[in-house]
Design an enzyme around this catalytic site. Structure first.
Site, PDB file in Angstrom:
ATOM      1  CG  ASP A 294      -4.496   9.691   8.364  1.00  0.00           C
ATOM      2  OD1 ASP A 294      -4.388   8.527   9.136  1.00  0.00           O
ATOM      3  OD2 ASP A 294      -4.720  10.301   7.907  1.00  0.00           O
TER       4      ASP A 294
ATOM      5  CG  ASP B 284      -6.934  14.422   6.286  1.00  0.00           C
ATOM      6  OD1 ASP B 284      -6.956  13.486   7.230  1.00  0.00           O
ATOM      7  OD2 ASP B 284      -8.084  15.272   6.482  1.00  0.00           O
TER       8      ASP B 284
ATOM      9  CG  ASP C 132      -7.919   9.053   7.765  1.00  0.00           C
ATOM     10  OD1 ASP C 132      -8.834   8.838   8.754  1.00  0.00           O
ATOM     11  OD2 ASP C 132      -8.095  10.127   7.894  1.00  0.00           O
TER      12      ASP C 132
END
Length: 979
Positions: free
Chosen positions: A688, A684, A375
């Site tokens: 995700d 995080d 990410d």
């Protein structure tokens, strides 16, 4: 009368309803107000509602579908909710709504119990469920406590606090700053309401929610500013958050790459061991019954019918015991223990390196990783907007030149930043670091003004009076304020907003000295190029403009005094700042380390393409090439709309995927796994979670990470630093390498013992190494040897090798070279001692057998040093730092001395003199020069057993061509055609 009206509405709409939703004929909307004005509408009178369509409307933020519902009021009417009083709070109605629309919980499997873990340990020895029991139980308890938060709802006209799990569809929920949105719903009314959807979408910008352009609220988001009331439209598994939960709570019985390799290895070794043992059993039985075996007195053991029954049974038991000994030698019982010890030790060491391992198997899986999907927000970046560029007119300002700015210009900046903002600055009484609140952009500008420009927010507010405010408008993209200076009643107008918009309002610009210069066409073009250059670097450009005016009052139609609209032209450009979410320190270096290790890095983010490209370039994921290949950077919708074949063909070359949804990321992971990659995912946010769960190894962030992300991950990065991902990769490779070292070490023991016992049993009818001695070798070598090799620390050389992947064999050609060389040497020496030892040493058979046993054990002790380095010739490198290894070697030697010298009856040994001990040690020490010489021999990169596949495949094709040339239904022919 109202009841009659309601019945009429229901009957009319049931006749014309579309897909079961309460809307059809235009005039039914006239009665919405009469229904909403009721204090409560019983849930039993709610007509049939297309719950799926209502749910998808909010998830997809479908304004067209909302208009079909006749807006928020129409939805409230359909749900039987009074917008002012909420629903009736009695238990019966709440229960009925829960039955109709579901509860606000998600299906989460309970932690596996202790007995289940024990059963898994007995069922599959290499399994680590047993080792994860305590961590899983504690994590489950903490997760339940942290998730059970209280939320304000309006029921029966009263505001009350209830558990987030008790919310039902139709509830009116009150939200304020800091609250988590508990379910999907619609905005009713509020003020300056903004939400942070970064945990759901990955975008760091706050989203403005209102009743006109964007009334949709998604569960899992957080309130960033303002307050509001919302109407709950879907709960639990039907929400956007619940949909993610459904994808991450599905149980997976998929084996890790190493577990699959170990299963295959132990199965193959077991088959070989059983085959050899059966062969030994048959040969020894044949030798016995054909009268080719003799007892201690030199007499034939089997004499036909003259043989005593007890002697016959004893001989058969001895033969069976010899075969069983072969099985004991062949099967690597200590392998599961070695794996567990290696993983447990590495888990403890990784905690010190800021990585908390939740699942032990994740340690070794990371060592096989070929791709890391990461990410952006909060992982590669800090998730903290910062001012990184500042231009005053046409002059770039840095920390040095900032000191030369005119005090008058500084004061104007203090006015424009401190008073034209929705954020705030709090200075703690202790004088510690100031605290900033507001949107990420506002906090970045305020922080910059305080730290770099010396702004004192308290003094500014005391020195000026705000006269008029123009709030930020998403269409005009600017906000303004007019203020009066208390000292001399001077009026100042300040504007702040998108740089291109503010520039169009200016006719002059300030220089750092305070001089005002006219903005001609050339000057305007230069400033426009400055803005374009900043935007190309993914900076959000915010400009400040100012004008000093004379206060004027005009009369409106009622004769009341009012201030004029803020002046929007003829302004003077004050300056331009560039804001971005910067990369984490060390992120670029970590990316370079992973790439040098042969691991591909892919960034998947919800941000736009330009920001994603800039961050990926800054972090080293993309090269510094402005002409990036179109196939390298894609948007989520583009990837989503590929056919399966197109996705599989292009997934390897993609480096950045922007504007992606959580399910785009999940789709990417699934495609990579189908192509044979071992995939690691870092993230995080709640968005995700599906990809973290699907990946072979999920890594979440411990500080910024949501509870959902942590729960879905295998390893938690405690410091939120992407550098720790490279550290985890390094440890993972170390774990895998240590396991390979032990496998090489143990297979050397097994191969040597198997061949020696087999040849001796077939040729002489007896085995030189007894069952007790072999069990002793397994005990000290498997337990102590595993612990010694498990404690090796990571080295830099590990990160210079290509990744192992999913299909590479566990036993490499290098390992075959090393173990076969040592095993052949041990076989040659021990067979020599077996058949010529008595004459060489002039010793009795018992002493000779003891020398064989002692030499065999000492060979393993010396070979344990060779196993420390699979490829390097210097096997003693760094050994002085591994005190545990040296200690274990010392303990092993001490135990062997006790075994030989003091446990005569138990171990079937005889005491040895100093000469015999010296000879045993010298023979075993030859293992070192053999290992040094053998490592000079090159080996092919292609796996050894792959050379055997070609002849077998050719034979199968030949058989097909002979027997099944015209048979399209033949399974063998079909397999050949596919190959």
């Amino acid at each position: 009368m109202l009841s009659l009206v309601r019945e009429i509405i229901v009957s009319e709409t049931n006749s014309y309803q579309h897909s079961g939703i309460l809307h059809s004929v235009p005039y039914t909307i006239l009665d919405v107000e009469s229904i909403s004005s009721q204090k409560h509408v019983p849930v039993s009178s709610i007509p049939g509602i297309d719950k799926k369509r209502l749910t998808e409307m909010v998830k997809e933020k479908d304004s067209a579908a909302l208009r079909q519902f006749r807006g928020v009021k129409g939805v409230a009417t359909a749900l039987g909710t009074n917008l002012e009083h909420g629903i009736d709070g009695d238990d019966s109605e709440v229960s009925l709504r829960r039955d109709m629309f579901g509860s606000n919980t998600y299906d989460k499997p309970p932690p596996r119990g202790f007995y289940f873990s024990c059963w898994m340990l007995l069922k599959t020895p290499p399994s680590l469920s047993s080792c994860n029991f305590r961590q899983e139980t504690q994590f489950y308890k903490l997760s339940r406590i942290s998730s059970n938060i209280k939320i304000d709802v309006v029921r029966n006209g009263h505001r009350q606090q209830i558990s987030i799990f008790d919310i039902v569809v139709g509830d009116v929920v009150s939200l304020k700053i800091g609250d988590q949105i508990p379910a999907d719903g619609l905005f009713l009314h509020g003020h300056s309401f903004q939400v942070d959807e970064s945990s759901m979408t990955g975008e760091s910008d706050h989203v403005e929610v209102n009743s006109t352009s964007n009334p949709f609220l998604l569960s899992g988001s957080k309130v960033a500013d303002g307050y509001a009331r919302m109407l709950v439209t879907s709960v639990g598994m039907n929400t956007a958050w619940g949909e993610m939960m459904s994808s991450i709570t599905r149980g997976s019985n998929e084996r890790t790459p190493l577990q699959a390799r170990l299963d295959k290895l132990t199965s193959s070794i077991g088959k070989i061991g059983l085959s050899v043992a059966f062969l030994v059993l048959v040969v020894m039985l044949i030798r016995y019954f054909t009268k080719n075996t003799k007892n201690e007195n030199g007499m034939t053991e089997y004499r036909g019918s003259k043989t005593d029954t007890n002697d016959l049974l004893n001989s058969i038991v001895r033969i069976v015991a010899a075969a069983v000994t072969i099985v004991v030698v062949a099967i690597p019982e200590g392998l599961p223990l070695a794996v567990t010890l290696t993983l447990a030790y590495s888990m403890k060491r990784m905690m010190k390196d800021q990585a908390m391992v939740r699942k032990l198997s994740a340690c070794e899986t990371m060592g096989s990783a070929t791709v890391i999907c990461t990410d952006k927000t909060g992982t590669l970046t800090l998730n903290q907007m910062q001012v990184t560029k500042f231009w005053l007119g046409q002059e770039p300002i840095d920390e040095v030149s900032c000191r030369g700015i005119s005090p008058a210009i500084l004061e104007l900046f203090h006015q424009g930043v401190g008073l034209n903002t929705t954020g705030s600055v709090y200075i703690p009484a202790s004088g510690s670091v100031p605290e900033f609140s507001g949107s990420p952009t506002e906090k970045a500008i305020l922080s910059w003004a305080v730290s770099e420009m010396g702004m004192d927010m308290g003094r500014v507010k005391q020195s000026y009076t705000i006269l008029h405010v123009e709030t930020f408008n998403s269409e005009k993209k600017r906000s303004g304020v007019s203020i009066k200076e208390l000292a001399d009643n001077t009026i100042h107008v300040h504007w702040k907003g998108a740089a291109e918009m503010i520039l169009g309002m200016c006719s002059d610009y300030y220089e750092s000295s305070g001089i005002i210069k006219s903005m001609d066409e050339d000057g305007r073009s230069k400033i426009e190029r400055i803005i374009q250059g900043m935007a190309a670097s993914s900076l959000r450009c915010i400009a400040f403009a100012h004008k000093k005016i004379r206060e004027e009052l005009i009369n409106n139609d009622n004769g009341e005094n009012m201030r004029p609209k803020l002046q929007e032209d003829g302004l003077t450009l004050l300056g331009i700042v560039g804001i971005k979410d910067p990369c984490r320190p060390g992120a670029k270096k970590a990316v370079e380390i992973c790439k040098s290790a042969g691991v591909s890095i892919k960034m998947i983010t919800g941000d736009n393409v330009f920001t994603a490209k800039a961050i990926a370039t800054e972090c080293g994921i993309l090269e510094m090439d402005p002409e990036v290949d179109s196939g390298v950077v894609v948007e989520g919708v583009e990837f989503r709309n590929y056919t399966h074949e197109e996705r599989m063909g292009r997934v390897d070359e993609i480096r950045v995927m922007a504007r992606s949804s959580p399910f785009d990321k999940l789709l990417m992971v699934q495609c990579l796994k189908q192509k044979g990659h071992v995939v690691a995912v870092t993230g995080d946010g709640t968005n995700d979670a599906p990809a973290l769960k699907e990946a072979d190894i999920g890594l979440s962030m411990g500080i910024q990470g949501t509870e959902v992300a942590k729960e879905s991950s295998d390893i938690v990065i405690l410091d939120d630093n992407f550098t720790s991902v490279a550290t985890v990769l390094r440890w993972g490779r170390c774990v895998y390498n240590n396991i390979q070292k032990f496998i090489q070490f143990q297979l050397t023991v097994n191969v040597a013992a198997l061949v020696i016992n087999f040849i001796a049993a077939v040729s002489a009818g007896e085995v030189p190494l007894t069952a007790v001695q072999l069990l002793w070798v397994n005990l000290i070598m498997d337990t102590l040897g595993a612990l010694a090799l498990a404690t090796e620390r990571p080295t830099d050389e590990l990160m210079q090798r290509p990744p192992v992947g999913r299909t590479e064999p566990l036993i490499t050609n290098i390992m075959w070279r090393n173990l076969l060389a040592q095993a052949l040497y041990q076989i040659a020496i021990l067979l020599t001692l077996q058949f010529r030892g008595e004459s060489i040493f002039n010793a009795s058979p018992e002493v000779n057998d003891t020398i064989i046993f002692n030499t065999f054990v000492l060979c393993q002790v010396f070979n344990e040093f060779n196993a420390r380095k699979l490829e390097e010739q210097n096997v003693f490198k760094g050994i002085h730092r591994n005190h545990l290894f040296l200690g274990i070697v010392g303990v092993t030697i001490a135990l062997q001395i006790v075994m030989v010298e003091f446990l005569k009856k138990f171990a079937s040994t005889e005491k040895l003199n100093w000469l015999q001990w010296t000879v045993c040690i010298l023979i075993a020490a030859v293992s070192w020069p053999i290992g040094w010489v053998v490592k000079l021999m090159p080996v092919p990169g292609k796996p050894f057993f792959s050379y055997l596949k070609r002849p077998i495949s050719g034979f199968r094709r030949a058989m097909c061509s002979i027997y099944h040339r015209k048979s399209s239904s033949c399974r063998l022919a079909n397999e050949c055609r596919r190959s």
